[in-house]
Design a protein around this motif. Structure first.
Motif, PDB file in Angstrom:
ATOM      1  N   UNK A 189      -3.945  -6.328  -6.179  1.00  0.00           N
ATOM      2  CA  UNK A 189      -3.462  -6.618  -4.808  1.00  0.00           C
ATOM      3  C   UNK A 189      -4.636  -7.290  -4.221  1.00  0.00           C
ATOM      4  N   UNK A 190      -5.756  -6.360  -4.294  1.00  0.00           N
ATOM      5  CA  UNK A 190      -7.128  -6.936  -3.390  1.00  0.00           C
ATOM      6  C   UNK A 190      -7.718  -8.137  -3.983  1.00  0.00           C
ATOM      7  N   UNK A 236       2.227   1.821  -3.545  1.00  0.00           N
ATOM      8  CA  UNK A 236       1.062   2.450  -4.415  1.00  0.00           C
ATOM      9  C   UNK A 236       0.728   3.675  -4.192  1.00  0.00           C
ATOM     10  N   UNK A 289      -5.765   2.636  -9.561  1.00  0.00           N
ATOM     11  CA  UNK A 289      -6.889   1.548  -9.409  1.00  0.00           C
ATOM     12  C   UNK A 289      -6.591   0.381  -9.725  1.00  0.00           C
ATOM     13  N   UNK A 336      -4.138  -1.588  -7.103  1.00  0.00           N
ATOM     14  CA  UNK A 336      -5.063  -1.894  -5.870  1.00  0.00           C
ATOM     15  C   UNK A 336      -5.865  -3.084  -6.205  1.00  0.00           C
ATOM     16  N   UNK A 337      -6.562  -3.141  -7.324  1.00  0.00           N
ATOM     17  CA  UNK A 337      -7.496  -4.025  -7.526  1.00  0.00           C
ATOM     18  C   UNK A 337      -6.752  -5.431  -7.828  1.00  0.00           C
ATOM     19  N   UNK A 363       0.780  -1.158  -0.038  1.00  0.00           N
ATOM     20  CA  UNK A 363       0.080   0.061  -0.021  1.00  0.00           C
ATOM     21  C   UNK A 363       1.039   1.403  -0.134  1.00  0.00           C
TER      22      UNK A 363
END
Lengths: 120, 89, 163
Positions: B82-83, B34, B76, B79-80, B31
């Motif tokens: 990694x999520x 990023x 974005x 993040x997606x 995080x």
């Protein structure tokens, strides 16, 4: 160039530069990812905002016509900053927290990252 | 006077860029990295705008605009990834 | 017929305006091209739009935006002070849970964005039934006061806008 315009542009530039620098310094100084998240989303946004105001005044004064590109960039950064912050916060929570370390919700359902939404 | 202010602002954002680079290299969390990348994009947008003012010609505004859009989409997407382990489901 | 040609009138108007801003001049040719995009893009993307946002009082939305912009400036000065002049040991961060009375997705999105951009708070997550929102505050001694400010200053106004 008119002195008043020059003073206004210079003030915007200095303010923008200071806020941009504060945003980046906060990224290094604060402890913990979630605290660091506060710095760039706010300070850097106003930093770029100051530069945008300065450049739109400058070019409007130079060419005599208003340029919409700065408005568009400002709008785009203002609209997207909360969304990126939200995504990064979710990445952080997924990696570092679980149900026990977060406060409880006020309703019957848990947080969205752990529980499925109720079927309607 | 405006030249001095311009140099000051360019210096501020350049130092900011270096400082965020340090966070990008060191950052313990994904995080953090990023976030550092996102902040770098914002700093670079500001630097491009300042360079336009330095030149006195609005030639690179389109570049700043495109960078604002591409930077958001890439943040974005990271993040997606990694999520969810996937970007487009 | 008109309903089918313009499934989202607000989106069409926004697209034309953004097209003008992108090309940076207002001519008849660009109006035609922008108008073409404004008709085609909403029709092509219609399946991905769940419904039209219902804005009850657009004028109040304008006032709300002005308040938020002013708060963003104040928020930046606050956060800059905390970053520069406060020792790391003295920064007390808290999680705050804010129960929501808003129900429409647009209103909740707007509220979450507002929370992120204003004084020392970041909205991180909704509960699964969208009944409350998890907020992280950078520095506060009174988490309950933060929650009450969010509810009275922003949520109450948004409730009027999306009434």
């Amino acid at each position: 160039m008119d002195l008043i315009v020059e003073i206004i542009v210079s003030l915007c530039l200095v303010g923008g530069g200071v806020f941009g620098l504060v945003g980046s310094v906060g990224l290094v100084k604060l402890r913990g990812c979630i605290q660091r998240l506060h710095a760039p989303t706010k300070a850097a946004t106003l930093g770029v905002g100051g530069v945008l105001i300065a450049s739109s005044i400058h070019f409007t004064y130079l060419t005599g016509t208003l340029s919409f590109h700065q408005v568009l960039i400002a709008l785009f950064i203002l609209l997207t900053a909360p969304i990126t912050a939200n995504f990064i916060a979710k990445v952080y929570i997924q990696a570092n927290h679980d149900r026990e370390t977060l406060p409880d919700t006020t309703g019957a359902h848990g947080w969205a990252i752990y529980d499925k939404p109720p079927v309607q | 006077m405006m030249t001095v202010a311009l140099v000051f602002a360019i210096a501020c954002f350049s130092v900011g860029l270096l400082v965020t680079l340090w966070r990008l290299v060191k950052g313990p969390d994904p995080a953090d990295r990023i976030l550092a990348l996102d902040t770098m994009v914002i700093n670079v947008i500001a630097l491009i705008l300042l360079y336009c003012m330095w030149l006195g010609r609005p030639v690179y505004f389109e570049a700043a605009l495109l960078l604002a859009m591409v930077g958001f989409v890439s943040t974005v997407a990271y993040c997606r990834f990694i999520l969810r382990g996937d970007i487009i489901e | 017929m008109l309903r089918r040609l313009f499934p989202h009138p607000l989106l069409s108007v926004t697209l034309v305006l953004i097209w003008f801003a992108l090309v940076n001049k207002v001519t008849l040719g660009h109006l035609l091209l922008g108008g073409f995009l404004a008709i085609v893009v909403p029709i092509v993307t219609a399946p991905y739009w769940p419904g039209r946002p219902r804005v009850g009082r657009p004028l109040k939305l304008f006032g709300y935006v002005l308040i938020v912009l002013w708060d963003i400036v104040l928020a930046n000065i606050d956060v800059a002070k905390i970053i520069l002049f406060r020792k790391n040991e003295d920064i007390r961060s808290h999680w705050v849970v804010v129960p929501l009375e808003l129900t429409s997705p647009e209103a909740i999105t707007l509220l979450a964005g507002t929370i992120t951009m204003t004084p020392g708070t970041i909205s991180t997550m909704l509960s699964a039934d969208a009944g409350c929102i998890l907020v992280h505050t950078l520095h506060t001694d009174d988490p309950d006061a933060v929650r009450d400010t969010i509810k009275s200053r922003y949520e109450a106004r948004l409730k009027e806008v999306f009434a």
